[in-house]
Design a protein around this motif. Sequence first.
Motif, PDB file in Angstrom:
ATOM      1  N   ARG A   1     -13.706 -20.819 -13.532  1.00 40.99           N
ATOM      2  CA  ARG A   1     -12.650 -20.098 -14.498  1.00 40.99           C
ATOM      3  C   ARG A   1     -13.250 -19.668 -13.323  1.00 40.99           C
ATOM      4  O   ARG A   1     -11.954 -18.869 -13.867  1.00 40.99           O
ATOM      5  N   SER A   2     -14.379 -18.235 -13.647  1.00 32.77           N
ATOM      6  CA  SER A   2     -14.284 -16.899 -12.482  1.00 32.77           C
ATOM      7  C   SER A   2     -13.205 -17.648 -11.281  1.00 32.77           C
ATOM      8  O   SER A   2     -12.566 -16.382 -10.726  1.00 32.77           O
ATOM      9  N   LEU A   3     -13.598 -18.309 -10.790  1.00 31.64           N
ATOM     10  CA  LEU A   3     -13.852 -18.839  -9.392  1.00 31.64           C
ATOM     11  C   LEU A   3     -11.665 -19.072  -9.588  1.00 31.64           C
ATOM     12  O   LEU A   3     -11.386 -18.584  -8.674  1.00 31.64           O
ATOM     13  N   ARG A   4     -11.043 -19.092 -10.474  1.00 29.45           N
ATOM     14  CA  ARG A   4      -9.436 -19.095 -10.849  1.00 29.45           C
ATOM     15  C   ARG A   4      -9.146 -17.999 -11.387  1.00 29.45           C
ATOM     16  O   ARG A   4      -7.734 -17.683 -10.609  1.00 29.45           O
ATOM     17  N   ARG A   5      -9.837 -17.221 -12.046  1.00 26.77           N
ATOM     18  CA  ARG A   5      -8.809 -15.712 -12.353  1.00 26.77           C
ATOM     19  C   ARG A   5      -9.340 -15.061 -10.628  1.00 26.77           C
ATOM     20  O   ARG A   5      -8.757 -14.245 -10.563  1.00 26.77           O
ATOM     21  N   PHE A   6     -10.995 -15.123  -9.862  1.00 24.67           N
ATOM     22  CA  PHE A   6     -10.415 -14.529  -8.918  1.00 24.67           C
ATOM     23  C   PHE A   6      -9.172 -14.581  -7.133  1.00 24.67           C
ATOM     24  O   PHE A   6      -8.302 -14.096  -7.324  1.00 24.67           O
ATOM     25  N   ALA A   7      -8.888 -16.446  -8.208  1.00 20.42           N
ATOM     26  CA  ALA A   7      -8.116 -17.259  -7.252  1.00 20.42           C
ATOM     27  C   ALA A   7      -6.691 -15.829  -7.140  1.00 20.42           C
ATOM     28  O   ALA A   7      -6.342 -16.026  -6.856  1.00 20.42           O
ATOM     29  N   SER A   8      -6.088 -16.347  -8.794  1.00 25.38           N
ATOM     30  CA  SER A   8      -4.822 -15.173  -9.076  1.00 25.38           C
ATOM     31  C   SER A   8      -4.974 -14.396  -8.983  1.00 25.38           C
ATOM     32  O   SER A   8      -3.933 -13.953  -8.612  1.00 25.38           O
ATOM     33  N   ALA A   9      -6.497 -13.113  -9.182  1.00 26.83           N
ATOM     34  CA  ALA A   9      -5.790 -11.869  -8.419  1.00 26.83           C
ATOM     35  C   ALA A   9      -6.224 -11.706  -7.436  1.00 26.83           C
ATOM     36  O   ALA A   9      -5.265 -10.784  -7.024  1.00 26.83           O
ATOM     37  N   ARG A  10      -6.987 -12.574  -6.555  1.00 25.37           N
ATOM     38  CA  ARG A  10      -6.163 -12.185  -5.065  1.00 25.37           C
ATOM     39  C   ARG A  10      -5.306 -12.522  -4.617  1.00 25.37           C
ATOM     40  O   ARG A  10      -4.777 -11.678  -3.692  1.00 25.37           O
ATOM     41  N   THR A  11      -4.138 -13.900  -5.280  1.00 24.88           N
ATOM     42  CA  THR A  11      -2.912 -14.026  -4.926  1.00 24.88           C
ATOM     43  C   THR A  11      -2.239 -12.396  -5.264  1.00 24.88           C
ATOM     44  O   THR A  11      -1.524 -12.026  -4.629  1.00 24.88           O
ATOM     45  N   LEU A  12      -2.734 -12.212  -6.255  1.00 28.15           N
ATOM     46  CA  LEU A  12      -1.718 -11.253  -7.114  1.00 28.15           C
ATOM     47  C   LEU A  12      -1.847  -9.782  -6.147  1.00 28.15           C
ATOM     48  O   LEU A  12      -0.518  -9.283  -5.674  1.00 28.15           O
ATOM     49  N   VAL A  13      -2.938  -9.790  -6.035  1.00 30.21           N
ATOM     50  CA  VAL A  13      -3.013  -8.339  -4.829  1.00 30.21           C
ATOM     51  C   VAL A  13      -2.185  -8.517  -3.359  1.00 30.21           C
ATOM     52  O   VAL A  13      -2.259  -7.791  -2.706  1.00 30.21           O
ATOM     53  N   ARG A  14      -2.039  -9.953  -2.657  1.00 32.92           N
ATOM     54  CA  ARG A  14      -2.150 -10.339  -1.684  1.00 32.92           C
ATOM     55  C   ARG A  14      -0.321 -10.333  -1.442  1.00 32.92           C
ATOM     56  O   ARG A  14      -0.100  -9.624  -0.298  1.00 32.92           O
ATOM     57  N   ASP A  15      -0.055 -10.140  -2.758  1.00 30.18           N
ATOM     58  CA  ASP A  15       1.150 -10.216  -2.909  1.00 30.18           C
ATOM     59  C   ASP A  15       1.813  -8.851  -2.924  1.00 30.18           C
ATOM     60  O   ASP A  15       2.388  -8.047  -2.023  1.00 30.18           O
ATOM     61  N   ARG A  16       1.272  -8.064  -3.852  1.00 26.11           N
ATOM     62  CA  ARG A  16       1.915  -6.633  -3.672  1.00 26.11           C
ATOM     63  C   ARG A  16       1.163  -5.845  -2.347  1.00 26.11           C
ATOM     64  O   ARG A  16       2.480  -4.898  -1.588  1.00 26.11           O
ATOM     65  N   VAL A  17       0.292  -6.041  -1.599  1.00 26.10           N
ATOM     66  CA  VAL A  17      -0.618  -5.552   0.096  1.00 26.10           C
ATOM     67  C   VAL A  17       1.309  -5.925   0.677  1.00 26.10           C
ATOM     68  O   VAL A  17       1.379  -4.664   1.482  1.00 26.10           O
ATOM     69  N   GLY A  18       1.562  -7.063   0.380  1.00 28.73           N
ATOM     70  CA  GLY A  18       2.954  -7.878   1.524  1.00 28.73           C
ATOM     71  C   GLY A  18       3.703  -6.927   1.487  1.00 28.73           C
ATOM     72  O   GLY A  18       4.363  -6.774   2.438  1.00 28.73           O
ATOM     73  N   ASP A  19       3.912  -6.810   0.049  1.00 33.91           N
ATOM     74  CA  ASP A  19       5.581  -5.999  -0.289  1.00 33.91           C
ATOM     75  C   ASP A  19       5.711  -4.625  -0.133  1.00 33.91           C
ATOM     76  O   ASP A  19       6.551  -4.368   0.451  1.00 33.91           O
ATOM     77  N   GLY A  20       4.184  -4.104  -0.127  1.00 35.41           N
ATOM     78  CA  GLY A  20       4.520  -2.300   0.723  1.00 35.41           C
ATOM     79  C   GLY A  20       4.254  -2.384   3.011  1.00 35.41           C
ATOM     80  O   GLY A  20       4.529  -1.362   2.543  1.00 35.41           O
ATOM     81  N   VAL A  21       3.758  -3.521   2.746  1.00 32.85           N
ATOM     82  CA  VAL A  21       3.627  -3.649   4.389  1.00 32.85           C
ATOM     83  C   VAL A  21       4.720  -3.394   4.787  1.00 32.85           C
ATOM     84  O   VAL A  21       5.708  -3.365   5.939  1.00 32.85           O
ATOM     85  N   GLY A  22       6.241  -4.722   4.420  1.00 33.24           N
ATOM     86  CA  GLY A  22       7.315  -4.899   4.437  1.00 33.24           C
ATOM     87  C   GLY A  22       7.892  -3.286   4.100  1.00 33.24           C
ATOM     88  O   GLY A  22       8.711  -3.464   4.974  1.00 33.24           O
ATOM     89  N   LEU A  23       7.664  -2.836   2.952  1.00 36.91           N
ATOM     90  CA  LEU A  23       8.713  -1.886   2.920  1.00 36.91           C
ATOM     91  C   LEU A  23       8.251  -1.142   4.178  1.00 36.91           C
ATOM     92  O   LEU A  23       9.181   0.047   4.240  1.00 36.91           O
ATOM     93  N   LEU A  24       7.356  -0.800   4.186  1.00 41.35           N
ATOM     94  CA  LEU A  24       6.128   0.120   5.529  1.00 41.35           C
ATOM     95  C   LEU A  24       7.099  -0.001   6.537  1.00 41.35           C
ATOM     96  O   LEU A  24       7.441   0.697   7.501  1.00 41.35           O
ATOM     97  N   LYS A  25       7.150  -0.907   7.491  1.00 41.25           N
ATOM     98  CA  LYS A  25       7.805  -2.019   7.731  1.00 41.25           C
ATOM     99  C   LYS A  25       9.444  -1.197   8.494  1.00 41.25           C
ATOM    100  O   LYS A  25      10.238  -1.081   9.430  1.00 41.25           O
ATOM    101  N   ALA A  26       9.523  -1.880   6.935  1.00 45.82           N
ATOM    102  CA  ALA A  26      11.642  -1.143   7.336  1.00 45.82           C
ATOM    103  C   ALA A  26      11.663  -0.008   7.613  1.00 45.82           C
ATOM    104  O   ALA A  26      12.287   0.798   8.172  1.00 45.82           O
TER     105      ALA A  26
END
Length: 90
Positions: free
Chosen positions: A26-51
């Motif tokens: 259960r803890s690993l599932r919560r961690f994986a979902s949080a990791r995905t959320l953070v990775r998506d937000r960071v990726g969006d921020g990096v894309g905006l900075l590149k643009a």
Amino acid sequence: MPSTPTLALIALGLVALVAIAVRVIRSLRRFASARTLVRDRVGDGVGLLKARSAALKVAFAARRHPEQARTRANPAYDRRGGGDRRITNG
């Protein structure tokens, strides 16, 4: 019977192992979902900075004197061959 306490301890150990495994999964599932959320937000921020960086390079290249426009900041500059890809009338 002397084996009864041993079997009871083994059964208790298996129950405890299953309970711990369920909590860890259960803890690993919560961690994986949080990791995905953070990775998506960071990726969006990096894309905006590149643009934004690319837009600034284009804006600066447009403001430069034509002699200074042959730099890597100019998107019309061919980075592989080192030549200018713009079409000229001359």
